[in-house]
Design an enzyme around this catalytic site. Sequence first.
Site, PDB file in Angstrom:
ATOM      1  CG  PHE A  13      17.568  -2.809 -35.883  1.00 38.36           C
ATOM      2  CD1 PHE A  13      17.130  -3.923 -36.578  1.00 38.36           C
ATOM      3  CD2 PHE A  13      16.625  -1.872 -35.492  1.00 38.36           C
ATOM      4  CE1 PHE A  13      15.789  -4.100 -36.884  1.00 38.36           C
ATOM      5  CE2 PHE A  13      15.276  -2.030 -35.798  1.00 38.36           C
ATOM      6  CZ  PHE A  13      14.867  -3.142 -36.495  1.00 38.36           C
ATOM      7  CB  CYS A  14      22.785  -6.121 -35.084  1.00 41.06           C
ATOM      8  SG  CYS A  14      24.466  -6.750 -35.194  1.00 41.06           S
ATOM      9  N   PRO A  15      24.711  -3.406 -34.382  1.00 41.60           N
ATOM     10  CG  PRO A  15      26.979  -2.744 -34.260  1.00 41.60           C
ATOM     11  CD  PRO A  15      25.725  -2.571 -35.090  1.00 41.60           C
TER      12      PRO A  15
END
Lengths: 76, 131
Positions: A13-15
């Site tokens: 998942f981000c980042p």
Amino acid sequence: MAEKKLIDARGSFCPGPLMELIAAMKMVAVGDEIEILSTDKGSAAEIPQWINKVGHEYIGSHEEAGVWHVNVKRSK
Amino acid sequence: MSEANRISVVVVSDKREQLQMAAMIASVGAVSGNEVLVFLSMNALRYFARGADIEAPAEGPVGELMRGKGVPAFKTLFEQAVSLGDAKIHPCSMAMDILGFEREHLEDYVGEAMGLTMFLDQAKGGQVWSF
């Protein structure tokens, strides 16, 4: 001759995908391309923004079965 | 670098969501042409003891959902902020004294203890985020 590197960041998942791309960007030569695979929609949108901000080349993206393929080129 | 590109992140919480958001801003900020200064204090500092692998408690439902979802660990993001970007991480000297920590008790990517006078001077004129 320019080479192409594949980074599989699916499931992160981000980042995470962006940071994986940046780590790879430091390892490849200027002119080389990187294709990053991400299942995170936010990262697929953010990576082109980062590429444009820092001055590399964004080649394009497409989505296949829930996986985004984002293609970029190191340009400096 | 101009002061306009300075991002300072004050981290005092021991909650998962707060630590994660602080790490996200520090890491993405540091790899995007900004000079990032992270100031670790209060309940956040003990997570940065060398080798510490303490699970931060969630404060809400998103924090619970983050567990096991492939979200990058906040400590990894802070380390990447330093190794891949232009970030410096300093522990608050007061929290160091309270916890009885010396510099060698902390992870390698954490710098020397910093007091508030120096932090406020370095943060001057830039963005300041607090978690």
